[in-house]
Design a protein around this motif. Structure first.
Motif, PDB file in Angstrom:
ATOM      1  N   PRO A 167       0.051  22.272  33.358  1.00 21.99           N
ATOM      2  CA  PRO A 167      -0.719  21.981  34.498  1.00 21.99           C
ATOM      3  C   PRO A 167      -1.625  20.868  33.784  1.00 21.99           C
ATOM      4  N   ASP A 168      -2.154  20.805  32.783  1.00 21.32           N
ATOM      5  CA  ASP A 168      -3.268  19.924  32.549  1.00 21.32           C
ATOM      6  C   ASP A 168      -2.496  18.490  32.126  1.00 21.32           C
ATOM      7  N   GLY A 169      -1.060  18.448  32.230  1.00 28.34           N
ATOM      8  CA  GLY A 169      -0.345  17.103  32.212  1.00 28.34           C
ATOM      9  C   GLY A 169       0.070  16.885  30.653  1.00 28.34           C
ATOM     10  N   LYS A 170      -0.073  17.903  29.754  1.00 26.51           N
ATOM     11  CA  LYS A 170       0.442  17.775  28.438  1.00 26.51           C
ATOM     12  C   LYS A 170       2.200  17.881  28.278  1.00 26.51           C
ATOM     13  N   ARG A 171       2.672  16.851  27.756  1.00 24.64           N
ATOM     14  CA  ARG A 171       4.338  17.069  27.791  1.00 24.64           C
ATOM     15  C   ARG A 171       5.109  17.328  26.611  1.00 24.64           C
ATOM     16  N   PHE A 172       5.726  18.156  26.526  1.00 20.52           N
ATOM     17  CA  PHE A 172       6.423  18.488  25.184  1.00 20.52           C
ATOM     18  C   PHE A 172       7.655  18.426  25.242  1.00 20.52           C
ATOM     19  N   LEU A 173       8.546  17.695  24.386  1.00 20.13           N
ATOM     20  CA  LEU A 173       9.731  17.233  24.259  1.00 20.13           C
ATOM     21  C   LEU A 173      10.640  18.449  23.757  1.00 20.13           C
ATOM     22  N   THR A 174      11.754  18.678  24.315  1.00 21.87           N
ATOM     23  CA  THR A 174      12.743  19.619  23.564  1.00 21.87           C
ATOM     24  C   THR A 174      13.784  18.846  22.632  1.00 21.87           C
ATOM     25  N   GLU A 175      14.463  19.702  21.992  1.00 15.03           N
ATOM     26  CA  GLU A 175      15.492  18.707  20.929  1.00 15.03           C
ATOM     27  C   GLU A 175      16.515  18.019  21.865  1.00 15.03           C
ATOM     28  N   HIS A 176      16.601  18.255  23.260  1.00 15.52           N
ATOM     29  CA  HIS A 176      17.612  17.523  23.987  1.00 15.52           C
ATOM     30  C   HIS A 176      16.998  16.133  24.524  1.00 15.52           C
ATOM     31  N   ALA A 177      15.691  16.038  24.088  1.00 11.95           N
ATOM     32  CA  ALA A 177      15.188  14.494  24.404  1.00 11.95           C
ATOM     33  C   ALA A 177      15.713  13.427  23.435  1.00 11.95           C
ATOM     34  N   PHE A 178      16.181  14.165  22.005  1.00 11.38           N
ATOM     35  CA  PHE A 178      16.508  13.184  21.210  1.00 11.38           C
ATOM     36  C   PHE A 178      18.029  13.938  20.693  1.00 11.38           C
ATOM     37  N   GLY A 179      18.750  13.320  21.714  1.00 11.82           N
ATOM     38  CA  GLY A 179      20.337  13.889  21.468  1.00 11.82           C
ATOM     39  C   GLY A 179      20.963  12.966  20.685  1.00 11.82           C
ATOM     40  N   PRO A 180      22.355  13.315  20.481  1.00 14.23           N
ATOM     41  CA  PRO A 180      23.357  12.643  19.552  1.00 14.23           C
ATOM     42  C   PRO A 180      23.209  11.185  19.880  1.00 14.23           C
ATOM     43  N   ALA A 181      23.383  10.538  21.055  1.00 13.91           N
ATOM     44  CA  ALA A 181      23.441   9.303  21.433  1.00 13.91           C
ATOM     45  C   ALA A 181      22.104   8.446  20.807  1.00 13.91           C
ATOM     46  N   GLN A 182      21.005   9.109  20.795  1.00  7.65           N
ATOM     47  CA  GLN A 182      19.678   8.503  20.538  1.00  7.65           C
ATOM     48  C   GLN A 182      19.710   8.359  18.914  1.00  7.65           C
ATOM     49  N   GLN A 183      20.102   9.514  18.350  1.00  7.92           N
ATOM     50  CA  GLN A 183      20.036   9.841  16.909  1.00  7.92           C
ATOM     51  C   GLN A 183      21.149   8.568  16.251  1.00  7.92           C
ATOM     52  N   ALA A 184      22.282   8.349  16.672  1.00 10.91           N
ATOM     53  CA  ALA A 184      23.027   7.562  16.419  1.00 10.91           C
ATOM     54  C   ALA A 184      22.656   5.989  16.653  1.00 10.91           C
ATOM     55  N   ARG A 185      22.006   5.866  17.680  1.00 17.18           N
ATOM     56  CA  ARG A 185      21.258   4.486  17.907  1.00 17.18           C
ATOM     57  C   ARG A 185      20.261   4.148  16.698  1.00 17.18           C
ATOM     58  N   LEU A 186      19.411   5.315  16.614  1.00 21.42           N
ATOM     59  CA  LEU A 186      18.331   5.043  15.531  1.00 21.42           C
ATOM     60  C   LEU A 186      18.760   4.928  14.153  1.00 21.42           C
ATOM     61  N   ALA A 187      20.013   5.655  13.894  1.00 22.60           N
ATOM     62  CA  ALA A 187      20.586   5.499  12.493  1.00 22.60           C
ATOM     63  C   ALA A 187      21.149   3.778  12.392  1.00 22.60           C
ATOM     64  N   GLU A 188      21.585   3.478  13.407  1.00 20.44           N
ATOM     65  CA  GLU A 188      22.095   2.185  13.456  1.00 20.44           C
ATOM     66  C   GLU A 188      21.080   1.184  13.224  1.00 20.44           C
ATOM     67  N   LEU A 189      19.985   1.137  13.946  1.00 20.00           N
ATOM     68  CA  LEU A 189      18.759   0.256  13.965  1.00 20.00           C
ATOM     69  C   LEU A 189      18.305   0.300  12.594  1.00 20.00           C
ATOM     70  N   ARG A 190      18.109   1.424  11.958  1.00 20.91           N
ATOM     71  CA  ARG A 190      17.725   1.716  10.719  1.00 20.91           C
ATOM     72  C   ARG A 190      18.503   0.759   9.585  1.00 20.91           C
ATOM     73  N   ALA A 191      20.041   1.172   9.820  1.00 26.24           N
ATOM     74  CA  ALA A 191      20.653   0.463   8.794  1.00 26.24           C
ATOM     75  C   ALA A 191      20.846  -1.018   8.988  1.00 26.24           C
ATOM     76  N   ALA A 192      20.290  -1.473  10.100  1.00 24.42           N
ATOM     77  CA  ALA A 192      20.571  -2.979  10.419  1.00 24.42           C
ATOM     78  C   ALA A 192      19.491  -3.770   9.775  1.00 24.42           C
ATOM     79  N   ARG A 193      18.429  -2.983   8.964  1.00 26.41           N
ATOM     80  CA  ARG A 193      17.393  -3.617   8.429  1.00 26.41           C
ATOM     81  C   ARG A 193      17.686  -4.307   7.136  1.00 26.41           C
TER      82      ARG A 193
END
Length: 193
Positions: A167-193
């Motif tokens: 109710p006070d506007g604090k937002r909590f993320l679940t594991e589904h907010a960072f799913g397989p597609a996001q994990q794969a994209r982050l790994a790709e971006l990290r590898a591109a460095r």
């Protein structure tokens, strides 16, 4: 001509020397692309960190049932597709708003015909230990309503909680907010460095 040949040769070698890959200043487009990738990576890393930090706080919140059916739309009374959710708050949080990711798949299809993220208030609030129901239905002229298969076609709804808001506007993320597609994209971006 003999005197010009060595001069032309030296100039051409010097000209080619500055054209090597990775040398010289980047074009504006390359710089913009690099900045966009860096920004995307930073945003994904921020989500990854928040999911890890919120893991214990959201543990226990569950969507125990997601039932897809055609039912009278409460706004118009006309039959419309909808999904009825059964929610269980096993966290220590009081939940006022919920974000979910829903996918709708025709029976026998491998891929969903519609996927969408929904953000909606919980009726009243869900105190720790509370159960509640919620119903999601599309506006009549939206893609979900227009693409929905006929009422007699069986549809499987997969609905996962993405974020809980207090109710006070604090937002909590679940594991589904960072799913397989996001994990794969982050790994790709990290590898591109």
């Amino acid at each position: 001509m003999r005197r010009l040949l060595p001069t032309l040769l030296v100039l051409s070698v010097l000209g080619l020397g500055g054209c090597g890959r990775g040398e010289g200043p980047a074009t504006e487009a390359e710089a913009a692309a690099a900045k966009a990738q860096a920004d995307e990576r930073a945003a994904l890393e921020a989500i990854e960190r928040q999911v890890a930090a919120d893991r214990e706080a959201v543990r226990g919140f569950d969507i125990t049932r997601a039932t897809y059916a055609w039912a009278p739309d409460p706004r118009t009374g006309q039959p419309a597709p909808s999904v009825e959710l059964a929610l269980a708050n096993g966290t220590k949080l009081t939940v006022a708003r919920l974000s979910v990711r829903a996918e709708f798949t025709r029976e026998g299809d491998a891929a969903p015909w519609w996927a969408q993220e929904f953000h909606f208030p919980v009726s009243g609030v869900m105190a720790p230990g509370d159960d509640a129901t919620a119903r999601l239905s599309p506006e009549p002229d939206t893609d979900w309503a227009l693409r929905a298969p006929a009422a007699e076609v069986p549809v499987q709804a997969t609905v996962l909680p993405v974020a809980l808001e207090t109710p006070d506007g604090k937002r909590f993320l679940t594991e589904h907010a960072f799913g397989p597609a996001q994990q794969a994209r982050l790994a790709e971006l990290r590898a591109a460095r």
